[in-house]
Structure formats: structure tokens, C-alpha cells
Design an enzyme around this catalytic site. Structure first.
Site, PDB file in Angstrom:
ATOM      1  N   HIS A 199      46.239  44.219  47.796  1.00 38.41           N
ATOM      2  CA  HIS A 199      44.987  44.205  46.921  1.00 38.41           C
ATOM      3  C   HIS A 199      44.064  45.503  47.228  1.00 38.41           C
ATOM      4  O   HIS A 199      43.377  45.535  48.245  1.00 38.41           O
ATOM      5  CB  HIS A 199      44.376  43.004  46.486  1.00 38.41           C
ATOM      6  CG  HIS A 199      43.316  43.132  45.485  1.00 38.41           C
ATOM      7  ND1 HIS A 199      43.966  42.607  44.140  1.00 38.41           N
ATOM      8  CD2 HIS A 199      42.118  43.354  45.133  1.00 38.41           C
ATOM      9  CE1 HIS A 199      42.957  42.853  43.038  1.00 38.41           C
ATOM     10  NE2 HIS A 199      41.601  43.230  43.834  1.00 38.41           N
ATOM     11  N   CYS A 200      44.335  46.350  46.023  1.00 40.41           N
ATOM     12  CA  CYS A 200      43.284  47.696  46.202  1.00 40.41           C
ATOM     13  C   CYS A 200      41.983  47.610  45.506  1.00 40.41           C
ATOM     14  O   CYS A 200      41.971  47.542  44.286  1.00 40.41           O
ATOM     15  CB  CYS A 200      44.052  48.858  45.907  1.00 40.41           C
ATOM     16  SG  CYS A 200      43.091  50.238  46.301  1.00 40.41           S
ATOM     17  N   PRO A 201      40.917  47.429  46.074  1.00 43.19           N
ATOM     18  CA  PRO A 201      39.574  47.317  45.351  1.00 43.19           C
ATOM     19  C   PRO A 201      39.298  48.659  44.693  1.00 43.19           C
ATOM     20  O   PRO A 201      38.262  48.661  43.614  1.00 43.19           O
ATOM     21  CB  PRO A 201      38.557  47.122  46.620  1.00 43.19           C
ATOM     22  CG  PRO A 201      39.098  47.735  47.994  1.00 43.19           C
ATOM     23  CD  PRO A 201      40.536  47.549  47.483  1.00 43.19           C
ATOM     24  N   ASN A 203      41.305  47.961  41.478  1.00 39.02           N
ATOM     25  CA  ASN A 203      40.727  46.616  41.027  1.00 39.02           C
ATOM     26  C   ASN A 203      41.963  45.969  40.636  1.00 39.02           C
ATOM     27  O   ASN A 203      42.013  45.173  39.273  1.00 39.02           O
ATOM     28  CB  ASN A 203      39.551  46.500  40.086  1.00 39.02           C
ATOM     29  CG  ASN A 203      39.264  45.185  39.759  1.00 39.02           C
ATOM     30  OD1 ASN A 203      39.259  44.303  40.264  1.00 39.02           O
ATOM     31  ND2 ASN A 203      38.778  45.090  38.308  1.00 39.02           N
TER      32      ASN A 203
END
Length: 324
Positions: free
Chosen positions: A154-156, A159
Site C-alpha cells: 500500500h503506497c501512501p 493513496n
């Protein structure tokens, strides 16, 4: 219920903060390069170089933005209904308290599915939140609150979950981000040196150009490092999760279980038509539910039949007839 709902809404809004930050940096870099450098500074020196810089800059800028927003807005792919427990087995599973009996129920259902990986303890991978048997390479994302096919991480900064539906876009985003920063550094360096050595008169553009060079160089180093790692993963046909925790097959864990050779590994992510590789257009092979492995030969006809029994037609997957 109300406070919980409000908390979740606030959390989702805060999740967009890194994306907003990146877009503000991109917007400022565009202004600093096009207006402060090319209009206020370079136009004084050479009109030809100004036009050349703008053409090259906008080419990489367009590809960078296109791939970035494709990564953001591509909805993560989730398991089809074929991987949900049938109503009778689901009722038995929820009523049963003994873990070993629950596993027997899951194993019975999993026999008719193209699922070959297990937990570290050898159990069928089942998600209690989504209530589905996890397809190979599928994992539950607590941020997205769903199981994601071929989940990488999951890449912030986007998002979003990076997985089967957008992994190609993510790699292209890193590629064009690195090229975007490289173009800025290469073309701004001469003005950076001239301002630093006072060969150009001081102006309001000076600080934009100096800061633009430092920011582009810093982002270039960071992005290239991450890009190199993901290109290595593509060549090995691994996800970030699999690089840290090897998938477990019936005969044990194997980090190279999904590797089919460098060329076929690249084709699985980017597609078999090279003309689409540089464009953020979905061309990855397969449906994200089943994969050819070095250890298990999956019958494509059987896999597609099982997945279509629930009324959901899936894209046919590329299965070689022989595994080396």
C-alpha cells in the site's frame, strides 16, 4: 456508530495528504521551470534553448502525470465471487469453533479452485474480513479494507494499493518521475552554476532555480533507488511482500516459485506487445487470480471454468503448455 464513521472519514481525508503534497511539489516545479527558468531567465539567453527545453520537459511531464494518476485512480482488483464460500460451507464454517474442522471445510472448497499457496503453517489462506479464500499472491490491505489481487504494497504517496490492476502504472510512474527529475537537473545545472558564481544578475527567479535543482536531485536519488528495486522485482516475478516473505507451496516456501524466466516475467507485468510498454495502458497478462508456477502446472481450462461458474467472465490468462 457516528463517532466511528466520522473517524473513518477523517482518516480517509488525511490519507490524501501525501498525494496533495506531491501534487503541490509538482505544480511548483512546473511553475519554477516553465515560468521562472524558461520565460524569465532562459529567454534572455537563447530562444532556441528555451523552446527545446520546453518540448522535452512537457513530454516527460505529461507521461509522468499520466502514469501517476493512473496509479492513483486504478481501483485495486479484488477476488471474484468464485473464491467466496458457498452458503452451506459458509454456514458450517461460521458455526464451527474448532480450527482443524474449519480447515477441513476450507480445504474441501479450495480443491475446486486454482489455489496452491498456503500459510506458513500449511493452512488454506482465508480472509475473515472479506470472507473469501485468498487466491495465490492475494493479501488483505487494512488501509483499503479489502483483499487485493497480487498485492505488492500500500503506497501512501498514491493513496492506493499497488497490485495486479496498477503495478505496471506504478513502475512507469517511478520511471517517468526519475526521467522528469533528470531532465530538470540536466537543464537547470548550468543556471545553478551561473547563479552560484554570480554570472547572472540576481532576480526573483534565482531562488526558484536554486531550490528546483536541489529538490529535483533529491527526488531523483530517492526515485531511482526505488525504481531499481522494483525493476529487480519484475525480473524475478516477485512482489514486495514475496521478497520479504516467500510464498509457501505444497512442498515448502520458495521465493522463485512464480519466476518463469526474465523475459516471461517482464511480459507478465508489461504485456506481450512492446509498443504498449511505455504507455500507462493496462496490458498485464492474466486475470490476477491464478498464476503459472515453477512447481505446479495450472490447467488454464480448469481455472477459467471454475472462475466463470459464478457468472463472472474473466480475461483469459497466458499459460504456457510446458514449464521448463
Amino acid at each position: 456508530m457516528a463517532p466511528s464513521h466520522a473517524f473513518r472519514c477523517c482518516k480517509r481525508a488525511l490519507n490524501w495528504t501525501p498525494v496533495l503534497f506531491i501534487n503541490l511539489v509538482i505544480g511548483w516545479s512546473y511553475y519554477a521551470y516553465v515560468v521562472e527558468l524558461c520565460v524569465y531567465t532562459d529567454s534572455i539567453c537563447c530562444v532556441f534553448s528555451t523552446v527545446s527545453y520546453l518540448v522535452v520537459f512537457h513530454l516527460f511531464f505529461a507521461m509522468f502525470i499520466w502514469s501517476y494518476w493512473k496509479t492513483i485512480w486504478s481501483k485495486p482488483a479484488k477476488p471474484s465471487v468464485a473464491f467466496a464460500l458457498p452458503s452451506a460451507e459458509k454456514e458450517l464454517y461460521e458455526r464451527e469453533q474448532r480450527a482443524e474442522v474449519q480447515q477441513e471445510i476450507l480445504k474441501k472448497v479450495a480443491r475446486s479452485l486454482p489455489v496452491y499457496t498456503r500459510t506458513a503453517g500449511g493452512a488454506v489462506r482465508y480472509c475473515d474480513f472479506c470472507q473469501v479464500i485468498k487466491p495465490d499472491r492475494c493479501h488483505h490491505c487494512s488501509t483499503c479494507e479489502m483483499c487485493v489481487l497480487k498485492m505488492d504494497h500500500h503506497c501512501p504517496w498514491v493513496n492506493n494499493c499497488v497490485g495486479f490492476s496498477n503495478y505496471k502504472f506504478f513502475v512507469l510512474f517511478l520511471t517517468y518521475a526519475a526521467l522528469y527529475c533528470a531532465v530538470i537537473c540536466a537543464t537547470v545545472m548550468q543556471y545553478f552554476i551561473k547563479f552560484w558564481t554570480k554570472q547572472l544578475h540576481d532576480s526573483h527567479a534565482k531562488f526558484h532555480i536554486l531550490f528546483l535543482f536541489f529538490v529535483a536531485a533529491l527526488f531523483f536519488i530517492s526515485v531511482v533507488s526505488l525504481l531499481g528495486y522494483h525493476l529487480w522485482l519484475v525480473g524475478k516475478n516477485r512482489t514486495t511482500i514475496e521478497a520479504f516473505r516467500a510464498p509457501v507451496f505444497p512442498n515448502g516456501p520458495d521465493k522463485n516459485g512464480f519466476s518463469l524466466g526474465f523475459r516471461r516475467n517482464v511480459v507478465e507485468v508489461f504485456g506481450d506487445q512492446a509498443k504498449y510498454w511505455i504507455c500507462p495502458i493496462f496490458s498485464s497478462q492474466g486475470d490476477g487470480h491464478s498464476f503459472v508456477t515453477r512447481l505446479v502446472h495450472i490447467d488454464p481450462e480448469q481455472a477459467n471454468t471454475v472462475l466463470q461458474q459464478n457468472g463472472k467472465m474473466l480475461v483469459s490468462f497466458f499459460f504456457p503448455t510446458m514449464l521448463k
